[in-house]
Scaffold this active site. Structure first.
Site, PDB file in Angstrom:
ATOM      1  N   GLU A  97      28.887  98.513  36.513  1.00 40.97           N
ATOM      2  CA  GLU A  97      27.576  98.432  35.859  1.00 40.97           C
ATOM      3  C   GLU A  97      26.682  97.415  36.568  1.00 40.97           C
ATOM      4  O   GLU A  97      27.171  96.509  37.252  1.00 40.97           O
ATOM      5  CB  GLU A  97      27.788  97.950  34.422  1.00 40.97           C
ATOM      6  CG  GLU A  97      27.370  98.847  33.311  1.00 40.97           C
ATOM      7  CD  GLU A  97      25.963  99.390  33.283  1.00 40.97           C
ATOM      8  OE1 GLU A  97      25.262  99.465  34.299  1.00 40.97           O
ATOM      9  OE2 GLU A  97      25.555  99.756  32.174  1.00 40.97           O
ATOM     10  N   ASP A  98      25.386  97.551  36.366  1.00 41.44           N
ATOM     11  CA  ASP A  98      24.453  96.561  36.905  1.00 41.44           C
ATOM     12  C   ASP A  98      24.503  95.274  36.090  1.00 41.44           C
ATOM     13  O   ASP A  98      24.547  94.179  36.635  1.00 41.44           O
ATOM     14  CB  ASP A  98      23.025  97.128  36.972  1.00 41.44           C
ATOM     15  CG  ASP A  98      22.529  97.725  35.655  1.00 41.44           C
ATOM     16  OD1 ASP A  98      23.292  97.753  34.665  1.00 41.44           O
ATOM     17  OD2 ASP A  98      21.369  98.172  35.618  1.00 41.44           O
ATOM     18  N   ASP A 101      25.097  93.522  28.911  1.00 36.32           N
ATOM     19  CA  ASP A 101      24.143  92.883  28.003  1.00 36.32           C
ATOM     20  C   ASP A 101      24.725  92.876  26.587  1.00 36.32           C
ATOM     21  O   ASP A 101      25.587  92.059  26.293  1.00 36.32           O
ATOM     22  CB  ASP A 101      22.817  93.660  28.124  1.00 36.32           C
ATOM     23  CG  ASP A 101      21.660  93.005  27.409  1.00 36.32           C
ATOM     24  OD1 ASP A 101      21.491  91.785  27.543  1.00 36.32           O
ATOM     25  OD2 ASP A 101      20.916  93.711  26.716  1.00 36.32           O
ATOM     26  N   PHE A 150      15.130  88.620  31.211  1.00 35.38           N
ATOM     27  CA  PHE A 150      15.058  90.007  31.642  1.00 35.38           C
ATOM     28  C   PHE A 150      14.869  90.034  33.146  1.00 35.38           C
ATOM     29  O   PHE A 150      13.869  89.534  33.659  1.00 35.38           O
ATOM     30  CB  PHE A 150      13.940  90.776  30.933  1.00 35.38           C
ATOM     31  CG  PHE A 150      14.151  92.256  31.039  1.00 35.38           C
ATOM     32  CD1 PHE A 150      14.993  92.920  30.154  1.00 35.38           C
ATOM     33  CD2 PHE A 150      13.560  92.974  32.060  1.00 35.38           C
ATOM     34  CE1 PHE A 150      15.235  94.285  30.280  1.00 35.38           C
ATOM     35  CE2 PHE A 150      13.798  94.348  32.202  1.00 35.38           C
ATOM     36  CZ  PHE A 150      14.624  94.999  31.305  1.00 35.38           C
ATOM     37  N   VAL A 151      15.849  90.596  33.836  1.00 34.89           N
ATOM     38  CA  VAL A 151      15.836  90.555  35.301  1.00 34.89           C
ATOM     39  C   VAL A 151      15.713  91.952  35.914  1.00 34.89           C
ATOM     40  O   VAL A 151      16.086  92.946  35.292  1.00 34.89           O
ATOM     41  CB  VAL A 151      17.099  89.850  35.849  1.00 34.89           C
ATOM     42  CG1 VAL A 151      17.090  88.384  35.474  1.00 34.89           C
ATOM     43  CG2 VAL A 151      18.369  90.528  35.351  1.00 34.89           C
ATOM     44  N   ASP A 157      16.025  97.766  36.550  1.00 31.41           N
ATOM     45  CA  ASP A 157      14.622  98.165  36.411  1.00 31.41           C
ATOM     46  C   ASP A 157      13.936  97.545  35.200  1.00 31.41           C
ATOM     47  O   ASP A 157      14.577  97.065  34.266  1.00 31.41           O
ATOM     48  CB  ASP A 157      14.531  99.686  36.247  1.00 31.41           C
ATOM     49  CG  ASP A 157      15.020 100.135  34.866  1.00 31.41           C
ATOM     50  OD1 ASP A 157      16.175  99.828  34.528  1.00 31.41           O
ATOM     51  OD2 ASP A 157      14.233 100.762  34.125  1.00 31.41           O
TER      52      ASP A 157
HETATM   53  P1  IMP Z   1      24.107  97.116  27.043  1.00 32.60           P
HETATM   54  O1  IMP Z   1      24.647  98.421  26.549  1.00 32.60           O
HETATM   55  O2  IMP Z   1      23.227  96.444  26.042  1.00 32.60           O
HETATM   56  O3  IMP Z   1      25.159  96.193  27.595  1.00 32.60           O
HETATM   57  O4  IMP Z   1      23.052  97.493  28.131  1.00 32.60           O
HETATM   58  C1  IMP Z   1      23.291  97.601  29.433  1.00 32.60           C
HETATM   59  C2  IMP Z   1      22.077  98.227  30.070  1.00 32.60           C
HETATM   60  O5  IMP Z   1      20.854  97.636  29.599  1.00 32.60           O
HETATM   61  C3  IMP Z   1      22.094  97.952  31.532  1.00 32.60           C
HETATM   62  O6  IMP Z   1      22.785  98.946  32.227  1.00 32.60           O
HETATM   63  C4  IMP Z   1      20.636  97.914  31.884  1.00 32.60           C
HETATM   64  O7  IMP Z   1      20.184  99.214  32.154  1.00 32.60           O
HETATM   65  C5  IMP Z   1      19.942  97.434  30.647  1.00 32.60           C
HETATM   66  N1  IMP Z   1      19.601  95.996  30.737  1.00 32.60           N
HETATM   67  C6  IMP Z   1      20.098  94.988  30.024  1.00 32.60           C
HETATM   68  N2  IMP Z   1      19.555  93.809  30.379  1.00 32.60           N
HETATM   69  C7  IMP Z   1      18.709  94.090  31.372  1.00 32.60           C
HETATM   70  C8  IMP Z   1      17.856  93.276  32.204  1.00 32.60           C
HETATM   71  O8  IMP Z   1      17.765  92.031  32.109  1.00 32.60           O
HETATM   72  N3  IMP Z   1      17.131  93.938  33.133  1.00 32.60           N
HETATM   73  C9  IMP Z   1      17.178  95.278  33.313  1.00 32.60           C
HETATM   74  N4  IMP Z   1      17.968  96.074  32.570  1.00 32.60           N
HETATM   75  C10 IMP Z   1      18.725  95.486  31.612  1.00 32.60           C
HETATM   76 MG    MG Z   2      21.041 100.679  33.315  1.00 35.15          MG
END
Ligand code: IMP
Ligand code: MG
Length: 173
Positions: A97-98, A101, A150-151, A157
């Site tokens: 994953e990128d 979060d 937020f990065v 993106d």
């Molecule tokens: P999670 O399911 O909340 O862990 O979300 C993960 C996804 O949220 C990532 O794959 C990103 O696409 C997006 N995301 C979360 N934080 C950021 C951020 O700071 N910048 C850009 N995308 C983010």
């Molecule tokens: Mg994503």
């Protein structure tokens, strides 16, 4: 490429070093073992491309699509579209994953892969934002732990823009 509203957080050189080090660690940890890397689109595509070239093992790779984010707020809904046709029953998968979060996307994907017969699902994320976690999930590997910012860049993106930056920056909204 620079933007007035994007403050550099990790330079291109810092990113390259961290990904190369991570590739070496994974190479050591999985020597002699089968490993399948599955990247989560779209955010992971640049990290995945660099990481697989830093791993010196005969790995197999694929991508899946999942989304739980719109703009800067989590929708709470994860839209999962499996498009992997790899045979991974009884094997170890590493989900790439990128950014980790809230943890919703990866926990749903991990559970689905386990249900479909994966022996083990490990999590590798380029960035980890632990202060935002809603689900109890930790990465097995990550390059950087960051504050609640937020990065963008290096695949990440903001409304589909900035993915092609070769550094990571904080968006000043
Ligand atoms: P999670 O399911 O909340 O862990 O979300 C993960 C996804 O949220 C990532 O794959 C990103 O696409 C997006 N995301 C979360 N934080 C950021 C951020 O700071 N910048 C850009 N995308 C983010
Ligand atoms: Mg994503």
């Amino acid at each position: 490429m620079t933007y007035d509203n994007v403050k550099v957080m990790l330079t291109k050189e810092e990113v390259a070093k961290a990904v190369s080090d991570l590739g070496k660690r994974i190479t050591e940890d999985f020597k002699g073992k089968d490993l399948i890397l599955i990247g989560v689109l779209k955010g992971s595509f640049i990290f995945m491309a660099d990481l697989v070239r830093a791993i010196d093992l005969p790995i197999v790779m694929d991508f899946v699509s999942a989304k739980s984010y719109f703009g800067t707020t989590s929708s709470g809904v994860v839209d999962v579209k499996f498009d992997t046709h790899l045979e991974f029953s009884g094997k170890t998968i590493m989900l790439v994953e990128d950014i980790l979060d809230t943890g919703k996307t990866l926990s749903v994907l991990k559970q689905m892969l386990l249900t479909r017969g994966a022996a083990d699902v490990r999590i590798v994320t380029f960035l980890d934002k632990p202060s935002r976690r809603k689900i109890d999930i930790k990465p097995d590997y990550s390059c950087y732990t960051i504050e609640d910012r937020f990065v963008v860049g290096y695949g990440l993106d903001y409304d589909e823009k900035y993915r092609n930056l070769d550094y990571v920056g904080e968006v000043i909204l």
